[in-house]
Design a protein around this motif. Sequence first.
Motif, short mmCIF file in Angstrom:
data_model
loop_
_atom_site.label_atom_id
_atom_site.label_comp_id
_atom_site.label_asym_id
_atom_site.label_seq_id
_atom_site.Cartn_x
_atom_site.Cartn_y
_atom_site.Cartn_z
N ALA A 39 0.80 -1.20 -0.01
CA ALA A 39 0.04 0.06 0.08
C ALA A 39 0.97 1.31 0.10
CB ALA A 39 -0.81 0.19 1.19
N TYR A 40 0.46 2.44 -0.62
CA TYR A 40 1.09 3.43 -0.70
C TYR A 40 0.56 4.66 0.01
CZ TYR A 40 4.60 1.29 -4.05
OH TYR A 40 5.68 0.84 -4.47
N SER A 41 1.51 5.70 0.32
CA SER A 41 0.73 6.84 0.94
C SER A 41 0.30 7.75 -0.06
CB SER A 41 1.99 7.67 1.71
OG SER A 41 2.94 7.84 0.70
N SER A 42 -0.82 8.71 0.25
CA SER A 42 -1.20 9.46 -0.66
C SER A 42 -0.27 10.99 -0.62
CB SER A 42 -2.61 10.02 -0.15
OG SER A 42 -3.34 8.96 -0.24
N GLY A 43 -0.44 11.62 -1.67
CA GLY A 43 0.25 12.89 -1.67
C GLY A 43 1.02 13.04 -3.26
N PHE A 44 1.77 13.94 -3.36
CA PHE A 44 2.48 14.29 -4.53
C PHE A 44 3.68 13.23 -4.80
CE2 PHE A 44 0.44 18.26 -3.99
CZ PHE A 44 -0.24 18.35 -5.47
N ASN A 45 4.15 12.59 -3.75
CA ASN A 45 5.28 11.65 -3.77
C ASN A 45 4.91 10.37 -3.03
OD1 ASN A 45 7.35 13.33 -5.05
ND2 ASN A 45 7.08 14.64 -3.30
N PRO A 46 4.05 9.49 -3.44
CA PRO A 46 3.68 8.42 -2.83
C PRO A 46 4.79 7.49 -2.47
CG PRO A 46 2.37 8.69 -4.85
CD PRO A 46 3.40 9.75 -4.87
N HIS A 47 4.70 6.71 -1.31
CA HIS A 47 5.80 5.90 -1.09
C HIS A 47 5.33 4.78 -0.23
CE1 HIS A 47 5.46 8.92 2.53
NE2 HIS A 47 5.64 7.61 3.17
N PRO A 48 5.86 3.72 -0.27
CA PRO A 48 5.48 2.35 0.40
C PRO A 48 5.28 2.78 1.74
CG PRO A 48 7.83 2.05 -0.34
CD PRO A 48 7.36 3.30 -0.88
N ARG A 49 4.20 2.00 2.41
CA ARG A 49 3.92 2.25 3.63
C ARG A 49 4.83 1.28 4.57
NH1 ARG A 49 -0.51 5.40 5.28
NH2 ARG A 49 -2.09 5.89 3.56
N ILE A 50 5.90 1.87 5.14
CA ILE A 50 6.61 0.91 6.03
C ILE A 50 6.98 1.70 7.42
CG2 ILE A 50 9.03 -0.29 6.08
CD1 ILE A 50 9.07 -0.21 2.88
N SER A 51 6.76 1.28 8.32
CA SER A 51 6.96 1.74 9.64
C SER A 51 7.95 0.96 10.58
CB SER A 51 5.58 1.54 10.32
OG SER A 51 4.48 2.38 9.95
#
Length: 248
Positions: free
Chosen positions: A50-62
Amino acid sequence: MSRQQPEQQAPPVQRLRVRYAKRGRLRFASHRDFSRSFERAVFRARIPMAYSSGFNPHPRISYAGAAPTGAASEAEYLEIALAEVCAPDDVRASLAEAMPDGLDVLAVADPAAGGGAPASLSDLLQASRWTLEVAAAPDETRAAVERLLAEESVVVERMTKKGLRAFDCRAAVVAVGVVEGDPDRAGARLDLVLQHTVPAVRPDDVLTGLTRLTGLEVGPAPLLTRVEQGPLVDDGDGPPRVGDPFAG
């Protein structure tokens, strides 16, 4: 003319927790180095992130509770958010094949598999157990440890991103002792349980405290290895211990 709004990503459908190790020369990889390697690995393994929203999506890693650069570890943890439901064992196998040797995926678990709302990963990582290999002789090291445990407070200093900071390293020590090490290697091995505090006390802070307090010569490059990380469990049967954050 108003700026076009970025595309909103769909929320994750599954979250998985990953335990991994930093071994050998890869213990010198910084957290930034590891995060880049891991992002490349999930791409090569074709994990449906899953990816974050916004102008520069990035994979959701915590990431949570990363060991300091230079320390080896058998108990590093992170959480990934997925766009599709996957079997944890399949994800582990795919990541293990895609990661470089020395950054090794050990286990993957679904925290929601048992039902109910799982505790956050950061809340579960309350303490760590370490082995510290030092140059000093075992008897000398044991005497230094006894002296440390007899103190109520041992303040040390370490340079951080915010400048020189002082830490009470004794306050974070749950348990520490000298254990049998490799008979073919000189020096001593300490078994240390540290509670995670704010600011964080690291195992090298404890070694600094031993040296400041007793003059113990730990050597130029002690080997620090985190062997467990998880909840601090006190069940009344001996000293508190580090539990498994994947249990339950």
